[in-house]
Design an enzyme around this catalytic site. Structure first.
Site, PDB file in Angstrom:
ATOM      1  CG  ASP A   9      -2.123   0.975   1.204  1.00 57.83           C
ATOM      2  OD1 ASP A   9      -1.412   2.239   1.257  1.00 57.83           O
ATOM      3  OD2 ASP A   9      -2.565   1.261   2.342  1.00 57.83           O
ATOM      4  CG  ASN A  23      -9.045  14.677  -9.065  1.00 55.85           C
ATOM      5  OD1 ASN A  23      -9.249  16.026  -8.831  1.00 55.85           O
ATOM      6  ND2 ASN A  23     -10.179  13.838  -8.265  1.00 55.85           N
ATOM      7  CB  VAL A  32      -3.640   5.382  -5.069  1.00 58.53           C
ATOM      8  CG1 VAL A  32      -3.668   6.200  -6.648  1.00 58.53           C
ATOM      9  CG2 VAL A  32      -2.179   5.683  -4.645  1.00 58.53           C
ATOM     10  CG  ASP A  33      -6.761  11.867  -5.206  1.00 59.98           C
ATOM     11  OD1 ASP A  33      -6.103  12.468  -4.659  1.00 59.98           O
ATOM     12  OD2 ASP A  33      -7.266  12.259  -5.751  1.00 59.98           O
ATOM     13  N   GLY A 118      -6.078   2.828 -12.819  1.00 58.68           N
ATOM     14  CA  GLY A 118      -7.575   2.278 -11.975  1.00 58.68           C
ATOM     15  C   GLY A 118      -8.496   2.762 -12.787  1.00 58.68           C
ATOM     16  CB  VAL A 119     -11.394   5.368 -11.690  1.00 65.16           C
ATOM     17  CG1 VAL A 119     -12.586   6.023 -11.752  1.00 65.16           C
ATOM     18  CG2 VAL A 119     -11.356   5.166 -10.085  1.00 65.16           C
TER      19      VAL A 119
HETATM   20  P1  ADP Z   1      -6.316   6.842 -11.968  1.00 69.18           P
HETATM   21  O1  ADP Z   1      -7.068   7.609 -11.539  1.00 69.18           O
HETATM   22  O2  ADP Z   1      -5.020   7.433 -12.075  1.00 69.18           O
HETATM   23  O3  ADP Z   1      -6.341   5.807 -12.783  1.00 69.18           O
HETATM   24  P2  ADP Z   1      -6.437   5.083  -9.447  1.00 69.18           P
HETATM   25  O4  ADP Z   1      -6.367   5.281  -7.786  1.00 69.18           O
HETATM   26  O5  ADP Z   1      -8.011   4.286  -9.879  1.00 69.18           O
HETATM   27  O6  ADP Z   1      -5.976   6.085 -10.220  1.00 69.18           O
HETATM   28  O7  ADP Z   1      -5.849   3.611  -9.661  1.00 69.18           O
HETATM   29  C1  ADP Z   1      -4.162   3.659  -9.938  1.00 69.18           C
HETATM   30  C2  ADP Z   1      -3.964   2.495  -9.241  1.00 69.18           C
HETATM   31  O8  ADP Z   1      -3.497   2.226  -8.201  1.00 69.18           O
HETATM   32  C3  ADP Z   1      -4.846   0.880  -9.488  1.00 69.18           C
HETATM   33  O9  ADP Z   1      -3.646   0.014 -10.386  1.00 69.18           O
HETATM   34  C4  ADP Z   1      -4.810   1.453  -8.055  1.00 69.18           C
HETATM   35  O10 ADP Z   1      -4.930  -0.291  -8.322  1.00 69.18           O
HETATM   36  C5  ADP Z   1      -3.538   1.462  -7.355  1.00 69.18           C
HETATM   37  N1  ADP Z   1      -3.676   1.168  -6.601  1.00 69.18           N
HETATM   38  C6  ADP Z   1      -5.219   1.814  -5.196  1.00 69.18           C
HETATM   39  N2  ADP Z   1      -4.718   1.976  -3.901  1.00 69.18           N
HETATM   40  C7  ADP Z   1      -3.573   2.153  -4.025  1.00 69.18           C
HETATM   41  C8  ADP Z   1      -2.749   2.235  -2.515  1.00 69.18           C
HETATM   42  N3  ADP Z   1      -3.432   2.439  -2.139  1.00 69.18           N
HETATM   43  N4  ADP Z   1      -0.706   2.014  -2.630  1.00 69.18           N
HETATM   44  C9  ADP Z   1      -1.024   1.615  -4.499  1.00 69.18           C
HETATM   45  N5  ADP Z   1      -1.420   1.858  -5.496  1.00 69.18           N
HETATM   46  C10 ADP Z   1      -3.159   1.972  -5.142  1.00 69.18           C
END
Ligand code: ADP
Length: 387
Positions: A9, A23, A32-33, A118-119
């Site tokens: 994480d 964003n 992750v944000d 991710g999103v």
């Molecule tokens: P984006 O909007 O840029 O796609 P996301 O947060 O939805 O960003 O996802 C980006 C990547 O971060 C994904 O591969 C997701 O699995 C990963 N992710 C989500 N939470 C965490 C975390 N706590 N630590 C590391 N990676 C994470």
């Protein structure tokens, strides 16, 4: 200046800076944000408010507040729209601009999530490729001593390169089963189980394995030398030594005996000198022989400059097995040479260890890319090369 994959994480990483896949508003979001804002506390949002947003591909710096990381670099990845709208270049910019900020601020460690994957919908395998290539380009050029972590959060990301992993599974399957004395039926069952899409091995990755010779493999022209027991391999190395030792011996003889017939004792002495060569000496000699510079070699090995300096200055330096292998890969050694180098540090490749089998697979296939090998090692839950 290595690149290291970690499964973690990102909010738990104790580095100079973690990167946030934010964003454009920089006012927090999901994924992750959201996790970063939760872990950093409300002061992060306060500072973000003062930044006035951020364009796609750009990056901005804030403090880390309650995070173990001192700073957060916020970058905005592209939303995936089929790959026709410059997504790749924008994603590469996110990595480049974040690394630039890290470099300008003298950060020694930085951790990235897989931005946009991710999103924002960027296909994970493609996102990983862009991340890896851009970070590698940066590490190749920079003078900074920086360790870059690429944090892979979920297992789905590891479904990458299925064809390659299937081949490796098959390569491992038979040899590993045999090394552990499996009966043919068990071996077949095991192969079946290895073909499951989700692979999660937990192996003994102890560094010193019993040296092992696989009877069937001895029939394979290219297989036997890599797995000979240590004593035998030492003998073999002694036998193989004359080509370079002879040159050394000729030099000694030429200089000292005025063209007289080479003396057996002088040749023996030269061979002994070669046999006495330490790991560090062997490494430096091979770098010279390959016409590489030190930095070309340690960068290709994904080895930190400081570690390389230690090895260089201490002729009796005792490296770990993954370090020796990282150098063997950087030097593009074949299996025999790899084992000779491993022997210098008291190790050998074995079929009873999956880490070793994966290495053997790549060497036999002539793939000398530490990062590609690390992806495979990572997917098979093995220790990675370099550091
Ligand atoms: P984006 O909007 O840029 O796609 P996301 O947060 O939805 O960003 O996802 C980006 C990547 O971060 C994904 O591969 C997701 O699995 C990963 N992710 C989500 N939470 C965490 C975390 N706590 N630590 C590391 N990676 C994470």
């Amino acid at each position: 200046m290595p690149l290291i994959f970690v499964r973690n994480d990102i909010t738990r990483m104790k580095v100079d800076a973690i990167v946030n896949a934010a964003n454009k508003s920089l006012l927090g979001g999901g994924g992750v944000d959201g996790a970063i804002h939760r872990a950093a506390g409300p002061r992060l949002l306060e500072e973000c408010r003062r930044l006035g947003g951020c364009e796609t591909g750009e990056a901005k710096l804030t403090r880390g507040y309650d995070l173990p990381a001192s700073f957060v670099i916020h970058t905005v990845g592209p939303i995936w729209r089929g790959g026709f709208f410059g997504e790749k270049e924008k994603l590469a910019s996110c990595y480049r601009n974040s690394l630039k900020i890290a470099e300008e601020n003298g950060f020694e460690s930085i951790a990235f999530p897989l931005i946009s994957s991710g999103v924002y919908g960027y296909p994970k395998e493609k996102a990983l490729r862009v991340a890896e290539n851009t970070i590698r380009e940066f590490l190749d050029k920079t003078e900074a001593d920086m360790t870059v972590y690429l944090v892979i959060f979920d297992r789905a990301t590891l479904d990458i390169g299925k064809k390659r992993f299937k081949e490796i599974e098959e390569f491992i399957g038979d040899r590993y089963a045999k090394a552990h004395g499996d009966s043919p039926s068990y071996s077949a069952k095991r192969r079946e189980s290895l073909n499951r899409p989700e692979v999660s091995f937990s192996f003994d990755n102890s560094l010193i394995d019993g040296a092992y010779r696989d009877a069937d493999d001895l029939g394979e022209a290219d297989a036997c030398t890599g797995i000979a027991p240590i004593a035998e391999a030492a003998e073999e190395a002694r036998e193989n030594a004359p080509s370079s030792a002879k040159q050394k011996a000729s030099a000694i003889v030429g200089a000292g005996m005025g063209g007289a017939a080479p003396s057996i004792s002088n040749i023996g002495k030269a061979i002994d000198e070669l046999m006495d060569e330490s790991f560090s000496e062997m490494l430096l000699r091979k770098i010279d022989e390959r016409g590489m510079t030190d930095s070309e070699c340690y960068k290709k090995a994904n080895i930190d400059r400081k570690l390389f300096s230690k090895i260089r200055s201490d002729r009796l330096y005792k490296p770990s097995k993954p370090t020796v292998i990282a150098f063997a890969i950087a030097l593009e050694l074949d299996l025999n040479e790899t084992n000779n180098m491993l022997m210098k540090a008291g190790f050998a490749l074995s079929h009873s260890n999956k880490f070793d089998l994966i290495i053997e697979y790549f060497i036999k296939h002539g793939v000398y890319d530490v990062f590609e090998i690390n992806e495979a090692l990572f997917a098979f839950d093995q220790q990675l090369l370099g550091a």
